[in-house]
Design a protein around this motif. Structure first.
Motif, PDB file in Angstrom:
ATOM      1  N   ARG A   6      28.991  90.732 123.216  1.00 10.91           N
ATOM      2  CA  ARG A   6      28.555  91.535 122.275  1.00 10.91           C
ATOM      3  C   ARG A   6      29.591  91.796 121.102  1.00 10.91           C
ATOM      4  O   ARG A   6      30.810  91.930 121.241  1.00 10.91           O
ATOM      5  N   ASN A   7      29.252  92.024 119.850  1.00  9.37           N
ATOM      6  CA  ASN A   7      29.820  92.044 118.586  1.00  9.37           C
ATOM      7  C   ASN A   7      30.506  90.975 118.099  1.00  9.37           C
ATOM      8  O   ASN A   7      31.537  90.854 117.266  1.00  9.37           O
ATOM      9  N   ALA A   8      30.519  89.666 118.857  1.00 10.34           N
ATOM     10  CA  ALA A   8      31.181  88.499 118.471  1.00 10.34           C
ATOM     11  C   ALA A   8      30.590  88.270 117.293  1.00 10.34           C
ATOM     12  O   ALA A   8      29.271  88.418 116.833  1.00 10.34           O
ATOM     13  N   LYS A   9      31.219  87.472 116.414  1.00  8.42           N
ATOM     14  CA  LYS A   9      30.862  86.882 115.088  1.00  8.42           C
ATOM     15  C   LYS A   9      30.649  85.440 115.094  1.00  8.42           C
ATOM     16  O   LYS A   9      31.553  84.723 115.345  1.00  8.42           O
ATOM     17  N   ALA A  10      29.214  85.155 114.887  1.00 13.05           N
ATOM     18  CA  ALA A  10      28.900  83.727 115.145  1.00 13.05           C
ATOM     19  C   ALA A  10      28.175  83.225 113.981  1.00 13.05           C
ATOM     20  O   ALA A  10      27.372  83.849 113.156  1.00 13.05           O
ATOM     21  N   VAL A  11      28.471  82.032 113.472  1.00 15.82           N
ATOM     22  CA  VAL A  11      27.637  81.252 112.395  1.00 15.82           C
ATOM     23  C   VAL A  11      27.028  79.997 113.105  1.00 15.82           C
ATOM     24  O   VAL A  11      27.713  79.215 114.081  1.00 15.82           O
ATOM     25  N   VAL A  12      25.671  79.911 112.898  1.00 17.22           N
ATOM     26  CA  VAL A  12      24.875  78.802 113.324  1.00 17.22           C
ATOM     27  C   VAL A  12      24.689  78.096 112.147  1.00 17.22           C
ATOM     28  O   VAL A  12      23.648  78.660 111.253  1.00 17.22           O
ATOM     29  N   VAL A  13      25.040  76.769 111.941  1.00 15.39           N
ATOM     30  CA  VAL A  13      24.597  76.016 110.893  1.00 15.39           C
ATOM     31  C   VAL A  13      23.380  75.155 111.344  1.00 15.39           C
ATOM     32  O   VAL A  13      23.483  74.501 112.177  1.00 15.39           O
ATOM     33  N   GLY A  14      22.182  75.348 110.337  1.00 13.16           N
ATOM     34  CA  GLY A  14      21.142  74.764 110.738  1.00 13.16           C
ATOM     35  C   GLY A  14      20.396  75.550 111.832  1.00 13.16           C
ATOM     36  O   GLY A  14      19.600  74.755 112.701  1.00 13.16           O
ATOM     37  N   GLY A  15      20.404  76.791 111.668  1.00 13.38           N
ATOM     38  CA  GLY A  15      19.963  77.724 112.837  1.00 13.38           C
ATOM     39  C   GLY A  15      18.448  78.286 112.200  1.00 13.38           C
ATOM     40  O   GLY A  15      17.939  79.359 113.045  1.00 13.38           O
ATOM     41  N   SER A  16      18.002  77.790 111.273  1.00 14.74           N
ATOM     42  CA  SER A  16      16.265  78.461 110.994  1.00 14.74           C
ATOM     43  C   SER A  16      15.303  77.683 111.643  1.00 14.74           C
ATOM     44  O   SER A  16      14.349  78.279 111.577  1.00 14.74           O
ATOM     45  N   ARG A  17      15.573  76.723 112.562  1.00 13.22           N
ATOM     46  CA  ARG A  17      14.486  76.086 113.190  1.00 13.22           C
ATOM     47  C   ARG A  17      15.136  75.241 114.578  1.00 13.22           C
ATOM     48  O   ARG A  17      16.430  75.016 114.603  1.00 13.22           O
TER      49      ARG A  17
END
Length: 265
Positions: A6-17
């Motif tokens: 909860r409220n962790a900050k995450a980046v997902v590269v290539g996360g659109s599909r």
């Protein structure tokens, strides 16, 4: 299970599909703030709306071509401004669309496979590290592939790029251990991604049927799993979410197979 996201900050590269999107969804389901990097504005708008519906309190879509170092730096600078310079989670889910045998591939095809499949991860980790070090806790999860251990002649460039991801990730798990940044790899097997489903349709197979899709893979490539079907992207997301979470407190340098059963490698 509460993953402590909860409220962790995450980046997902290539996360659109595909599997990247499934990972972003799982993180959002547990309350993480998720920023997705992709090249398409239209896809990002739909993903961000979905993540918000799932409970992500501050989802964002960032347009970036991760083969361009300047765009990568600009994308992470945007995230840093948004989240006060901190990042808990980096997921690198970009994979190259590289098919062809060794004698069929030209130099530029090899270079493209490495750029998309491996150097994109290198650039993103490098740009994210100051933010990861600033956070109270941090995790990196990189996507490799089970085909690095079960070779197919038509995937030689793809597996070369993914092997580089695995090797660099193992090194990062060592070099970032003093900072207690945990680095792990997920190696999916035959999963019904857009690329695999598209291939199936090109050879006259219903790619939306995971059982028929596995039959076609076995027929064309000889890579059966123990289970009689392919995996689904949504079956990869929970594994990524655990590795990216505070619940994972001591696993680093691991290469986790999610492949329907092959062997103990």
């Amino acid at each position: 299970m509460d993953l402590g996201l909860r409220n962790a900050k995450a980046v997902v590269v290539g996360g659109s599909r595909g599997m990247g999107r499934a990972a972003a969804q799982c993180l959002a389901d547990d309350g993480a703030r998720v920023a997705v990097f992709a090249r398409s504005h239209a896809e990002l708008d739909a993903v961000v709306a979905d993540l918000e519906r799932r409970g992500s309190p501050d989802p964002a879509g960032v347009v970036a071509d991760v083969t361009d170092a300047e765009q990568v730096e600009a994308a992470f600078a945007e995230v840093a401004r948004r989240w006060d310079g901190e990042l808990n989670i980096l997921v690198n889910a970009v994979g190259p669309n590289a098919r062809g045998g060794f004698e069929e591939l030209a130099d530029d095809q090899w270079q493209q496979a490495i750029e998309v499949g491996a150097m994109s991860m290198v650039r993103c980790v490098r740009a994210a590290l100051p933010m990861l070090r600033q956070a109270e806790w941090a995790r990196i999860v990189n996507f490799s592939a089970s085909s690095t251990k079960r070779q197919g002649s038509s995937l030689v460039a793809y597996t070369a790029a993914k092997s580089m991801v695995t090797s660099v990730s193992k090194n990062l798990s060592l070099s970032l251990a003093p900072d207690e940044i945990l680095v792990n790899v997920v190696s999916p097997g035959s999963v019904a991604s857009d690329g695999l489903v598209g291939w199936a349709k090109s050879v006259g197979v219903d790619g939306d049927d995971p059982y028929r899709l596995m039959e076609a893979i076995t027929e064309h490539f000889g890579h059966p799993a123990h289970l009689p079907r392919t995996g689904l992207p949504e079956e990869i997301g929970p594994v990524v979410a655990f590795l990216a979470s505070r619940r994972n407190s001591y696993m680093t340098g691991a290469n986790v197979n999610v492949d329907g059963g092959t062997d103990f490698t």
